[in-house]
Design an enzyme around this catalytic site. Sequence first.
Site, PDB file in Angstrom:
ATOM      1  N   CYS A   8       0.825  -1.205   0.000  1.00  0.00           N
ATOM      2  CA  CYS A   8       0.000   0.000   0.000  1.00  0.00           C
ATOM      3  C   CYS A   8       0.865   1.265   0.000  1.00  0.00           C
ATOM      4  O   CYS A   8       2.024   1.240   0.411  1.00  0.00           O
ATOM      5  CB  CYS A   8      -0.926   0.012   1.217  1.00  0.00           C
ATOM      6  SG  CYS A   8      -2.313   1.165   1.044  1.00  0.00           S
ATOM      7  N   ASP A 131      -6.207  -2.985  11.330  1.00  0.00           N
ATOM      8  CA  ASP A 131      -5.037  -2.115  11.338  1.00  0.00           C
ATOM      9  C   ASP A 131      -4.861  -1.565  12.751  1.00  0.00           C
ATOM     10  O   ASP A 131      -5.776  -1.632  13.580  1.00  0.00           O
ATOM     11  CB  ASP A 131      -5.234  -0.970  10.343  1.00  0.00           C
ATOM     12  CG  ASP A 131      -3.943  -0.240  10.010  1.00  0.00           C
ATOM     13  OD1 ASP A 131      -2.875  -0.656  10.486  1.00  0.00           O
ATOM     14  OD2 ASP A 131      -4.013   0.758   9.263  1.00  0.00           O
TER      15      ASP A 131
END
Length: 210
Positions: A8, A131
Amino acid sequence: MRTRVKVCGITRPAHARAAAEAGADAIGLVFYPPSPRYLAAERAAEIRDALPPFVQTVALFVNPDAAQVAQVIGRVRPALLQFHGEETPQFCAQFGMPYIKACRVRAGVSQGPDLLEYLRPFSSAAAWLLDSHVAQYGGVGERFDWSIVPRGFERPLVLSGGLAPDNVAEAIRRVHPWGVDVSSGVESGKGIKDPAKIAAFIAEVRNADV
Protein backbone atom coordinates in the site's frame (compact mmCIF):
# COMPACT_ATOMS: atom_id res chain seq x y z
CA MET A 1 -3.33 -21.60 1.32
CA ARG A 2 -1.26 -18.82 -0.25
CA THR A 3 -1.36 -15.58 1.72
CA ARG A 4 -2.16 -12.67 -0.55
CA VAL A 5 0.02 -9.55 -0.41
CA LYS A 6 -0.93 -5.91 -0.92
CA VAL A 7 1.75 -3.22 -0.95
CA CYS A 8 0.00 0.00 0.00
CA GLY A 9 0.96 3.64 -0.44
CA ILE A 10 2.67 3.27 -3.80
CA THR A 11 3.61 6.70 -5.16
CA ARG A 12 5.83 5.93 -8.17
CA PRO A 13 5.35 3.76 -11.27
CA ALA A 14 8.75 2.10 -10.75
CA HIS A 15 7.74 0.98 -7.27
CA ALA A 16 4.48 -0.45 -8.60
CA ARG A 17 6.46 -2.51 -11.09
CA ALA A 18 8.89 -3.60 -8.36
CA ALA A 19 5.99 -4.80 -6.20
CA ALA A 20 4.51 -6.73 -9.11
CA GLU A 21 7.84 -8.30 -10.03
CA ALA A 22 8.37 -9.39 -6.42
CA GLY A 23 5.00 -11.18 -6.45
CA ALA A 24 2.52 -8.72 -4.93
CA ASP A 25 -1.13 -9.45 -5.66
CA ALA A 26 -2.24 -5.84 -5.31
CA ILE A 27 -1.00 -2.31 -4.76
CA GLY A 28 -2.74 0.38 -2.74
CA LEU A 29 -3.20 3.93 -4.01
CA VAL A 30 -3.98 6.48 -1.29
CA PHE A 31 -6.59 9.20 -1.87
CA TYR A 32 -6.46 10.73 1.61
CA PRO A 33 -4.99 14.25 1.27
CA PRO A 34 -3.26 14.46 4.71
CA SER A 35 -1.22 11.32 3.93
CA PRO A 36 2.37 11.68 2.69
CA ARG A 37 1.39 8.92 0.21
CA TYR A 38 -1.56 10.87 -1.22
CA LEU A 39 -2.02 10.77 -4.99
CA ALA A 40 -4.01 12.90 -7.38
CA ALA A 41 -6.15 10.79 -9.70
CA GLU A 42 -3.97 11.56 -12.73
CA ARG A 43 -0.82 10.37 -10.98
CA ALA A 44 -2.62 7.26 -9.74
CA ALA A 45 -3.65 6.46 -13.31
CA GLU A 46 0.00 6.65 -14.40
CA ILE A 47 0.94 4.17 -11.68
CA ARG A 48 -1.93 1.86 -12.64
CA ASP A 49 -0.78 1.91 -16.27
CA ALA A 50 2.70 0.80 -15.19
CA LEU A 51 1.37 -2.48 -13.79
CA PRO A 52 1.51 -5.80 -15.64
CA PRO A 53 -1.71 -7.84 -15.90
CA PHE A 54 -3.20 -9.75 -12.94
CA VAL A 55 -2.01 -7.26 -10.32
CA GLN A 56 -4.95 -5.37 -8.81
CA THR A 57 -5.17 -1.72 -7.83
CA VAL A 58 -6.93 -0.79 -4.59
CA ALA A 59 -8.10 2.79 -4.00
CA LEU A 60 -7.88 3.77 -0.32
CA PHE A 61 -10.09 6.47 1.19
CA VAL A 62 -10.59 7.93 4.66
CA ASN A 63 -14.02 9.51 5.26
CA PRO A 64 -14.40 10.73 1.66
CA ASP A 65 -17.46 12.24 0.09
CA ALA A 66 -19.22 10.27 -2.63
CA ALA A 67 -18.10 12.67 -5.36
CA GLN A 68 -14.42 12.06 -4.57
CA VAL A 69 -14.88 8.29 -4.73
CA ALA A 70 -16.82 8.55 -7.99
CA GLN A 71 -14.10 10.71 -9.55
CA VAL A 72 -11.39 8.19 -8.64
CA ILE A 73 -13.47 5.28 -9.93
CA GLY A 74 -14.01 7.08 -13.24
CA ARG A 75 -10.41 8.17 -13.72
CA VAL A 76 -8.37 5.37 -12.12
CA ARG A 77 -10.70 2.37 -12.55
CA PRO A 78 -9.46 0.49 -9.46
CA ALA A 79 -10.37 -3.14 -8.94
CA LEU A 80 -11.28 -2.56 -5.28
CA LEU A 81 -12.12 0.25 -2.90
CA GLN A 82 -10.79 0.37 0.66
CA PHE A 83 -12.48 2.46 3.34
CA HIS A 84 -10.33 3.28 6.33
CA GLY A 85 -12.42 5.79 8.26
CA GLU A 86 -15.84 5.90 9.90
CA GLU A 87 -17.81 5.24 6.72
CA THR A 88 -21.19 3.53 7.07
CA PRO A 89 -22.10 0.23 5.41
CA GLN A 90 -24.52 2.10 3.17
CA PHE A 91 -21.83 4.53 2.05
CA CYS A 92 -19.34 1.77 1.24
CA ALA A 93 -21.84 -0.29 -0.74
CA GLN A 94 -23.32 2.52 -2.87
CA PHE A 95 -20.64 2.46 -5.58
CA GLY A 96 -21.47 -1.01 -6.88
CA MET A 97 -17.86 -2.15 -6.49
CA PRO A 98 -16.14 -4.67 -4.23
CA TYR A 99 -14.70 -2.99 -1.16
CA ILE A 100 -12.57 -3.68 1.90
CA LYS A 101 -13.59 -2.19 5.25
CA ALA A 102 -10.86 -1.44 7.77
CA CYS A 103 -11.19 -1.56 11.53
CA ARG A 104 -8.53 0.21 13.57
CA VAL A 105 -7.79 -1.96 16.59
CA ARG A 106 -7.44 -0.11 19.86
CA ALA A 107 -6.03 -2.26 22.69
CA GLY A 108 -8.63 -2.93 25.36
CA VAL A 109 -11.51 -1.60 23.30
CA SER A 110 -11.82 -3.53 20.06
CA GLN A 111 -10.87 -6.92 21.40
CA GLY A 112 -12.49 -10.16 20.30
CA PRO A 113 -16.27 -9.76 20.09
CA ASP A 114 -15.96 -5.96 19.80
CA LEU A 115 -14.10 -6.37 16.50
CA LEU A 116 -16.81 -8.61 15.11
CA GLU A 117 -19.57 -6.34 16.37
CA TYR A 118 -18.02 -3.39 14.54
CA LEU A 119 -17.43 -5.28 11.30
CA ARG A 120 -20.57 -7.41 10.98
CA PRO A 121 -22.71 -4.59 9.53
CA PHE A 122 -20.22 -4.53 6.64
CA SER A 123 -21.30 -8.00 5.54
CA SER A 124 -21.22 -6.92 1.90
CA ALA A 125 -17.47 -6.21 2.08
CA ALA A 126 -15.13 -8.38 0.04
CA ALA A 127 -12.81 -8.49 3.06
CA TRP A 128 -12.29 -6.99 6.51
CA LEU A 129 -8.95 -5.38 7.35
CA LEU A 130 -7.48 -4.98 10.82
CA ASP A 131 -5.04 -2.11 11.34
CA SER A 132 -3.45 -0.40 14.33
CA HIS A 133 -5.34 2.46 15.94
CA VAL A 134 -3.04 5.48 15.72
CA ALA A 135 -3.60 9.24 15.69
CA GLN A 136 -3.04 9.33 11.93
CA TYR A 137 -4.72 6.91 9.55
CA GLY A 138 -2.26 4.16 8.72
CA GLY A 139 1.29 3.95 7.48
CA VAL A 140 3.12 4.73 10.72
CA GLY A 141 4.62 1.31 11.42
CA GLU A 142 2.84 0.47 14.67
CA ARG A 143 1.48 -3.03 15.20
CA PHE A 144 -1.29 -4.12 17.54
CA ASP A 145 -1.57 -7.18 19.76
CA TRP A 146 -2.33 -10.03 17.36
CA SER A 147 -3.46 -12.26 20.23
CA ILE A 148 -6.75 -10.35 20.48
CA VAL A 149 -7.80 -11.25 16.93
CA PRO A 150 -10.74 -13.67 17.27
CA ARG A 151 -11.29 -16.78 15.18
CA GLY A 152 -14.32 -17.22 13.00
CA PHE A 153 -14.32 -14.12 10.80
CA GLU A 154 -17.23 -14.21 8.38
CA ARG A 155 -15.29 -12.43 5.63
CA PRO A 156 -11.70 -12.89 4.43
CA LEU A 157 -9.33 -11.20 6.88
CA VAL A 158 -6.53 -8.86 5.82
CA LEU A 159 -3.92 -8.07 8.47
CA SER A 160 -2.18 -4.69 8.51
CA GLY A 161 -0.43 -2.40 10.96
CA GLY A 162 3.30 -2.42 11.60
CA LEU A 163 4.09 -5.39 9.36
CA ALA A 164 7.65 -5.65 8.05
CA PRO A 165 10.00 -8.32 6.70
CA ASP A 166 11.12 -9.23 10.23
CA ASN A 167 7.66 -9.92 11.66
CA VAL A 168 5.25 -10.84 8.86
CA ALA A 169 5.99 -14.58 9.02
CA GLU A 170 5.15 -14.65 12.74
CA ALA A 171 1.98 -12.65 12.07
CA ILE A 172 0.82 -15.13 9.43
CA ARG A 173 1.52 -18.13 11.66
CA ARG A 174 -0.41 -16.59 14.55
CA VAL A 175 -3.37 -15.00 12.78
CA HIS A 176 -3.69 -17.03 9.54
CA PRO A 177 -5.10 -14.11 7.52
CA TRP A 178 -6.30 -14.30 3.93
CA GLY A 179 -3.90 -11.50 3.10
CA VAL A 180 -1.39 -9.02 4.53
CA ASP A 181 -1.10 -5.32 3.79
CA VAL A 182 2.22 -3.47 4.17
CA SER A 183 3.18 0.17 3.71
CA SER A 184 5.83 1.79 5.93
CA GLY A 185 7.50 -1.58 6.62
CA VAL A 186 8.87 -1.64 3.06
CA GLU A 187 9.90 2.01 2.81
CA SER A 188 13.18 3.90 2.92
CA GLY A 189 11.26 7.12 3.67
CA LYS A 190 7.61 8.18 3.89
CA GLY A 191 6.00 7.25 0.60
CA ILE A 192 9.30 5.98 -0.86
CA LYS A 193 9.16 2.23 -1.32
CA ASP A 194 12.34 0.15 -1.21
CA PRO A 195 12.29 -2.64 -3.83
CA ALA A 196 14.67 -4.79 -1.78
CA LYS A 197 12.42 -4.53 1.29
CA ILE A 198 9.36 -5.38 -0.81
CA ALA A 199 11.11 -8.48 -2.14
CA ALA A 200 12.23 -9.48 1.37
CA PHE A 201 8.71 -8.99 2.75
CA ILE A 202 7.11 -11.16 0.09
CA ALA A 203 9.81 -13.82 0.50
CA GLU A 204 8.97 -14.00 4.23
CA VAL A 205 5.27 -14.35 3.41
CA ARG A 206 6.05 -17.28 1.12
CA ASN A 207 8.27 -18.87 3.79
CA ALA A 208 5.42 -18.64 6.27
CA ASP A 209 3.03 -20.24 3.80
CA VAL A 210 5.37 -23.20 3.43
